[in-house]
Design a protein around this motif. Structure first.
Motif, PDB file in Angstrom:
ATOM      1  N   THR A  14      14.541 -16.680   6.873  1.00  0.00           N
ATOM      2  CA  THR A  14      13.822 -17.963   6.900  1.00  0.00           C
ATOM      3  C   THR A  14      14.754 -19.090   7.319  1.00  0.00           C
ATOM      4  O   THR A  14      14.329 -20.044   7.979  1.00  0.00           O
ATOM      5  N   TYR A  45      15.650 -28.446   6.153  1.00  0.00           N
ATOM      6  CA  TYR A  45      14.663 -27.468   5.722  1.00  0.00           C
ATOM      7  C   TYR A  45      13.612 -28.164   4.868  1.00  0.00           C
ATOM      8  O   TYR A  45      13.944 -28.881   3.932  1.00  0.00           O
ATOM      9  N   MET A  70       7.464 -17.356   1.850  1.00  0.00           N
ATOM     10  CA  MET A  70       8.418 -17.415   2.954  1.00  0.00           C
ATOM     11  C   MET A  70       8.965 -18.815   3.189  1.00  0.00           C
ATOM     12  O   MET A  70       9.464 -19.125   4.267  1.00  0.00           O
ATOM     13  N   SER A  71       8.890 -19.663   2.186  1.00  0.00           N
ATOM     14  CA  SER A  71       9.454 -21.003   2.294  1.00  0.00           C
ATOM     15  C   SER A  71      10.969 -20.910   2.310  1.00  0.00           C
ATOM     16  O   SER A  71      11.573 -20.265   1.450  1.00  0.00           O
ATOM     17  N   PRO A  72      11.639 -21.553   3.276  1.00  0.00           N
ATOM     18  CA  PRO A  72      13.106 -21.471   3.320  1.00  0.00           C
ATOM     19  C   PRO A  72      13.767 -22.112   2.107  1.00  0.00           C
ATOM     20  O   PRO A  72      14.782 -21.610   1.624  1.00  0.00           O
ATOM     21  N   TYR A 130      13.274 -21.148  10.433  1.00  0.00           N
ATOM     22  CA  TYR A 130      12.844 -22.536  10.262  1.00  0.00           C
ATOM     23  C   TYR A 130      13.936 -23.542  10.612  1.00  0.00           C
ATOM     24  O   TYR A 130      13.645 -24.690  10.952  1.00  0.00           O
ATOM     25  N   LEU A 152       8.157 -12.119   9.968  1.00  0.00           N
ATOM     26  CA  LEU A 152       8.776 -12.463   8.685  1.00  0.00           C
ATOM     27  C   LEU A 152       7.965 -11.896   7.530  1.00  0.00           C
ATOM     28  O   LEU A 152       8.522 -11.422   6.537  1.00  0.00           O
ATOM     29  N   LYS A 164       6.046 -15.599  12.665  1.00  0.00           N
ATOM     30  CA  LYS A 164       5.799 -15.620  11.222  1.00  0.00           C
ATOM     31  C   LYS A 164       5.277 -14.274  10.734  1.00  0.00           C
ATOM     32  O   LYS A 164       5.590 -13.853   9.615  1.00  0.00           O
TER      33      LYS A 164
END
Length: 323
Positions: A126, A187, A194-196, A130, A102, A99
């Motif tokens: 992402t 997802y 950074m949420s997909p 994820y 990212l 993470k």
């Protein structure tokens, strides 16, 4: 003149073919033939590589509707090959994307404006992390949308709408394991930028993608539609990470990193296995950060045990059962 054996991708590697035998002599192959084939790799290949070659032959045989005769003797032979594997046959373990990596990547991407490729980079990074994806499952080799094959790679319409929890499903038309049926990836929203699910949404909006456009299509400075390729994606990631002393990553490092991330978060291995679409328990070798995993799980165990002890002393846990 005897008929030459037919050539197949698995058959080309089959020991029997190298011995001058015909398909009729080895289909279906006896366990003795399979063991001889496997034994030819002893002292030359790693156990996993030898097993993969046998798996290819197994698929080759079963596609012809024939019986597979690999039993205990073959398993014992493969175990022996594993023990005799030369040290040079072992590839150095690839590092996982984390993470923190990212976060460094996102700091360098322009996600406040209309940079189409940067939003595609955010969605791809992402999405691979994820979703525990193999890079080739969503990233093509060519940037030309006219060369994009929707039967092998997802389009925008393959990314389903969010459900009541904000989760989205991505249908992969073709994967390394499921060549024809494909698979689905789930997802879930994550906190922060950074949420997909957020990255997918912003990417599609900024790049003005339609349902039939490549999932990782983007608009260049001229407004022309291009597709983010695996080589461009990894080159950009590694350029940014190299400035921070991070070793070179491959596409598979995202899959490794996603698996490790979920395990460190304490998600049960069987759930991680389902999310990452593993068909076997080989994914457990991706417990890369053993020290962190052990510390986290031991701490949780001690906290739970301490809590239960307090309940028992207070007399409120007489009927507790760990099962």
């Amino acid at each position: 003149m005897p008929r030459s054996p037919r050539r197949h991708s698995a058959g080309n590697r089959f020991w029997a073919g190298e011995q001058g035998l015909q398909e009729i002599d080895v289909l279906p192959p006896s366990e003795a033939t399979l063991c001889n084939f496997a034994a030819s790799f002893a002292g030359k290949l790693a156990g996993g590589t030898a097993k993969a070659k046998l798996s290819a032959v197994k698929s080759w045989v079963q596609k012809r509707g024939l019986a597979w005769n690999g039993r205990d003797n073959l398993r014992n032979t493969l175990n022996g090959i594993k023990r005799r594997a030369p040290s040079l046959s072992f590839r150095e373990q690839r590092p996982p994307v984390k993470k923190e990596h990212l976060s460094i990547l996102f700091d360098k991407l322009d996600l406040t404006g209309t940079s189409g490729i940067d939003h595609a980079m955010a969605a791809a990074s992402t999405g691979c992390f994820y979703g525990q994806l193999r890079g080739g499952e969503i990233l093509p080799l060519s940037s030309d949308p006219n060369e994009y094959n929707p039967n092998s790679l997802p389009t925008v319409k393959d990314l389903g709408p969010a459900n009541e929890n904000g989760d989205r499903k991505l249908r992969l038309p073709k994967t390394k394991v499921e060549q024809t049926r494909g698979e689905e990836v789930i997802y879930s929203p994550q906190p922060g930028c950074m949420s997909p699910t957020r990255a997918w949404r912003d990417h599609i909006r900024v790049n003005q993608l339609g349902p039939n456009d490549p999932l990782l299509g983007y608009r260049n400075n001229s407004g022309e539609l291009k597709v983010l390729t695996k080589s461009v994606f990894l080159k950009r990631c590694n350029q940014i990470w190299s400035e921070h002393g991070i070793p070179r990553m491959t596409g598979h490092c995202f899959r490794i990193g996603g698996t490790t991330h979920y395990l460190i978060q304490g998600i049960a291995p069987n759930i991680v296995k389902m999310l990452s679409r593993w068909k076997s328990d080989v994914f457990l070798k991706y417990w890369r950060d053993l020290e962190s995993l052990a510390s986290i799980h031991l701490h949780r165990h001690h906290v739970q045990q301490s809590y239960l002890n307090r309940l028992q002393k207070s007399g409120t846990c007489h009927h507790y059962s760990p099962h």
